[in-house]
Design an enzyme around this catalytic site. Structure first.
Site, mmCIF file in Angstrom:
data_model
loop_
_atom_site.group_PDB
_atom_site.id
_atom_site.type_symbol
_atom_site.label_atom_id
_atom_site.label_comp_id
_atom_site.label_asym_id
_atom_site.label_seq_id
_atom_site.Cartn_x
_atom_site.Cartn_y
_atom_site.Cartn_z
ATOM 1 N N ASP A 12 22.307 24.657 63.411
ATOM 2 C CA ASP A 12 21.992 25.991 64.390
ATOM 3 C C ASP A 12 20.729 26.574 63.687
ATOM 4 O O ASP A 12 20.634 26.608 62.653
ATOM 5 C CB ASP A 12 23.247 26.598 64.251
ATOM 6 N N CYS A 246 32.156 28.760 81.603
ATOM 7 C CA CYS A 246 31.956 27.626 82.432
ATOM 8 C C CYS A 246 32.148 27.539 83.954
ATOM 9 O O CYS A 246 31.050 27.405 84.414
ATOM 10 C CB CYS A 246 33.107 26.611 81.516
#
Length: 533
Positions: A12, A246
């Site tokens: 990350d 989502c």
């Protein structure tokens, strides 16, 4: 991946996140994740870095799991993060590998990324791009990863398919269905699944709106529909609607991609799905406003829930937080509780007061709003809670609380898609000239009907100027002893419903004084009253 025996390197760009993960701390709330994280970091199968070069040297398979949020200027998905990963990784690869996308992307993304990777590879290095969408539910992500209900892979070669079968060998041996297809189909599986789930949720919420108008019960309706094996009960829970990172953005991205493919009309119904979902938020605010007599200004509102769903601290596009923001905008004094999402909610919406104790949030509340269905809220003691609020009014925007239990404890509970309760008034003794020799009661001409359609008397034939009228058994303003009222015989009653229609009954009925409360008493039977209301 580490839990099933693979050696895994997590990458990350956020240094603080990597440091937390390396120390065994999950950067967000997800049940079961800290245990899996600790178990595998201690076993040496899982470590973390910020270096793409280290990742390129380490791995044979590279899973791309970055976000694809909605673009600020359109409904389309923003693929910058996905493109940045492959653009940075491809030139660093020194041996053949497989880049596997996990993110939710528009159909055609794999083909586009394959061209980007091929243009950046070193000579003699071959790397394919495949797609393996995730189907995780927030709050159940660990379970859904280790025991998925299916595995879908979109590949362009037998080699890529063989590598992915090796990765998932332990799950395949446990009988998990494995679907190997082309990348475009794999990409569509994810967006189609989310669109279908959103459609099912908005369908039952649309039915809740119809139930409110018809006086029906959407929970019973959903139960009856759920017995049909072709429909099923899951995702048929009417309430505040869906949110999170989502479903909302995925159906919008699907709409945008369909327009690009010139088949926008085929999925145009998703526009209505999105509108129904947002209308539930407005309907929740309207019902809460109704419970408070028409305005929020100066009223204290307790909000239970800030995350978009239970067992998550995610407040992205949270319906609960959207309702909270509207309450603040209308002048309410809002106090919010959430078991896990307070820090994220405070950062996203600084206006309300956030508290970690439910009782403190509900102290002196004029109304309590149940907006996220955490288990802790279903376990609340309604009797105990009624002792701390100013007024026992409750709006269950998730249809997750037991109405009978709360009403038995003295709460006035309302919910989306469920009729207002029938409430029998105290019996009023009515005296006067009654030719039948009987005393009758009218338990509200609006009994069992939606609150917005309650009738009210706009004109009645005058009774004797000296005689008092019935006051629903309260005796307020009545001179008769013990709350008794002498009522003169009248010839007509005129009633206006919530839609403004007027009806007149000329059957020698007595006067029907209808108040604004939940029910009244007067010497007219319900059967008679139903003919003119």
């Amino acid at each position: 991946m580490a839990d099933v025996g693979h050696d895994v390197l997590g990458v990350d760009t956020d240094t603080r996140k990597i440091e937390a993960l390396a120390a065994g701390r999950a950067p967000f709330f997800e049940p079961g994740l800290p245990e899996v994280l600790t178990r595998n970091t201690r076993a040496g199968r899982l470590r973390f870095t910020t270096s793409l070069q280290e990742a390129a040297d380490f791995a044979d398979l590279h899973f791309v799991c970055v976000g694809t949020p909605q673009r600020p200027d359109s409904l389309a998905a923003d693929l910058r993060h996905v493109e940045a990963v492959v653009d940075g990784l491809a030139p660093l690869l020194t041996r053949d590998g497989l880049v596997v996308g996990k993110s939710t992307v528009p159909v055609g993304t794999t083909r586009a990324l394959s061209r980007r990777v091929a243009a950046r590879l070193r000579p003699g290095v071959d790397a394919e791009v495949a797609w393996n969408p995730e189907f995780l539910r927030e709050g159940f992500a660990v379970q859904d990863t280790l025991r998925p209900d299916r595995l879908v892979v979109g590949v362009t070669s037998p080699r890529a398919d063989r590598l992915l079968r090796d990765v998932y060998a332990s799950m395949l041996s446990a009988g998990v269905p494995y679907v190997s297809t082309d990348p475009a189909t794999a990409e569509l599986v994810k967006v189609a699944a989310n669109s279908f789930l959103a459609t099912k949720i908005s369908f039952i919420n649309a039915m809740a709106e119809v139930c409110d108008a018809a006086g029906a019960d959407v929970v019973t309706l959903a139960d009856a529909l759920g017995h049909d094996a072709r429909i099923g009960r899951r995702f048929l829970s009417a309430g505040l609607g869906f949110g999170g990172g989502c479903l909302p953005k995925d159906i919008r991205a699907f709409l945008a991609r369909a327009e690009e493919l010139e088949v926008g009309e085929a999925v145009s119904f998703l526009h209505q799905i999105d509108r129904i979902n947002h209308r539930q938020r407005r309907r929740t605010v309207a019902l809460a406003r109704q419970l408070l007599g028409g305005k929020f200004a100066g009223r204290r509102v307790a909000v239970l829930g800030a995350a978009f769903k239970p067992d998550s601290d995610d407040v992205r596009d949270s319906p609960a937080l959207a309702v909270t923001a509207e309450l603040v905008a209308e002048g309410a004094d809002v106090f919010v509780h959430d078991p896990q999402g307070l820090d994220n909610a405070r950062a996203a919406l600084p206006g309300p007061a956030y508290r970690t104790d439910v009782m403190e949030v509900c102290q002196d509340a004029d109304v309590v709003l149940h907006l996220t269905e955490w288990r802790q809220y279903r376990a609340l003691d309604p009797v105990r809670l009624s002792r701390v609020v100013r007024s026992p009014r409750l709006l269950d925007a998730r249809n997750a609380l037991d109405p009978a239990t709360w009403r038995a404890a003295g709460w006035h509970l309302r919910a989306l898609g469920r009729p207002a309760p029938y409430r029998r008034p105290d019996r009023a003794t009515v005296c006067g000239d009654d030719p039948s020799g009987r005393r009758a009661e009218l338990h509200g001409p609006h009994a069992g009907r939606p609150a917005q359609r309650r009738p009210e008397v706009v004109r009645r034939t005058p009774v004797d100027a000296q005689g008092p009228q019935v006051h629903g058994g309260t005796g307020q303003g009545c001179g008769a002893p013990g709350g008794q009222c002498a009522v003169r015989r009248t010839s007509a009653v005129q009633v206006r419903t919530g839609r403004g229609r007027r009806h007149r009954a000329r059957q020698g009925l007595r006067s029907v004084p209808v108040d604004r409360g939940p029910s009244v008493s007067c010497p007219v039977s319900w059967r008679q009253a139903s003919r003119f209301v």
